[in-house]
Design a protein around this motif. Structure first.
Motif, mmCIF file in Angstrom:
data_model
loop_
_atom_site.group_PDB
_atom_site.id
_atom_site.type_symbol
_atom_site.label_atom_id
_atom_site.label_comp_id
_atom_site.label_asym_id
_atom_site.label_seq_id
_atom_site.Cartn_x
_atom_site.Cartn_y
_atom_site.Cartn_z
ATOM 1 N N THR A 4 0.842 -1.188 0.000
ATOM 2 C CA THR A 4 0.000 0.000 0.000
ATOM 3 C C THR A 4 0.882 1.244 0.000
ATOM 4 O OG1 THR A 4 -0.138 0.051 2.391
ATOM 5 C CG2 THR A 4 -1.896 -1.114 1.231
ATOM 6 N N HIS A 5 0.299 2.324 -0.436
ATOM 7 C CA HIS A 5 0.978 3.618 -0.492
ATOM 8 C C HIS A 5 0.242 4.539 0.476
ATOM 9 C CE1 HIS A 5 3.117 2.107 -3.967
ATOM 10 N NE2 HIS A 5 1.956 1.667 -4.405
ATOM 11 N N ASP A 6 0.922 4.888 1.566
ATOM 12 C CA ASP A 6 0.305 5.697 2.608
ATOM 13 C C ASP A 6 0.529 7.179 2.351
ATOM 14 O OD1 ASP A 6 -0.399 3.349 3.936
ATOM 15 O OD2 ASP A 6 1.498 3.314 5.025
ATOM 16 N N ASP A 16 -2.796 1.819 -5.194
ATOM 17 C CA ASP A 16 -2.225 2.290 -6.449
ATOM 18 C C ASP A 16 -1.549 3.650 -6.234
ATOM 19 O OD1 ASP A 16 -1.739 3.052 -9.070
ATOM 20 O OD2 ASP A 16 -3.836 2.944 -9.704
ATOM 21 N N ARG A 17 -0.318 3.788 -6.707
ATOM 22 C CA ARG A 17 0.416 5.055 -6.549
ATOM 23 C C ARG A 17 -0.299 6.216 -7.223
ATOM 24 N NH1 ARG A 17 6.822 4.473 -7.155
ATOM 25 N NH2 ARG A 17 6.527 6.695 -7.092
ATOM 26 N N ASP A 18 -0.957 5.945 -8.360
ATOM 27 C CA ASP A 18 -1.672 7.011 -9.063
ATOM 28 C C ASP A 18 -2.821 7.549 -8.219
ATOM 29 O OD1 ASP A 18 -0.016 6.988 -11.296
ATOM 30 O OD2 ASP A 18 -1.245 5.492 -12.333
ATOM 31 N N ARG A 19 -3.508 6.673 -7.507
ATOM 32 C CA ARG A 19 -4.598 7.127 -6.636
ATOM 33 C C ARG A 19 -4.061 7.977 -5.492
ATOM 34 N NH1 ARG A 19 -9.797 4.195 -6.951
ATOM 35 N NH2 ARG A 19 -9.617 2.772 -8.702
ATOM 36 N N LEU A 20 -2.896 7.608 -4.964
ATOM 37 C CA LEU A 20 -2.270 8.426 -3.929
ATOM 38 C C LEU A 20 -1.920 9.797 -4.484
ATOM 39 C CD1 LEU A 20 -1.010 8.997 -1.170
ATOM 40 C CD2 LEU A 20 1.070 7.865 -1.992
ATOM 41 N N ARG A 21 -1.366 9.840 -5.679
ATOM 42 C CA ARG A 21 -1.008 11.120 -6.297
ATOM 43 C C ARG A 21 -2.243 12.000 -6.461
ATOM 44 N NH1 ARG A 21 -1.665 12.838 -11.124
ATOM 45 N NH2 ARG A 21 -1.995 10.766 -11.991
#
Length: 57
Positions: A4-6, A16-21
């Motif tokens: 996961t990307h916190d 997804d890293r794009d959703r975090l961005r």
């Protein structure tokens, strides 16, 4: 489930890293992101307990 990307500014996590961005761009102010980036960079460079950079005399 993969890694996961916190979000570094709140408790949200994304698969997804794009959703975090997108989250960072939409939910947080640019000034919040800038302060975090500068403070994080300063912590990364500082390894001495007194806060001096490793390149300092």
């Amino acid at each position: 489930m993969g890694p996961t990307h916190d979000c570094p500014l709140c408790t949200d996590s994304y698969d997804d890293r794009d959703r975090l961005r997108v989250h960072l761009e939409v939910e947080h102010r640019k000034s919040e992101l800038a302060v975090y980036a500068v403070e994080h960079a300063a912590r990364e460079r500082s390894t001495d307990p007194d806060g001096r950079s490793p390149r300092s005399p």
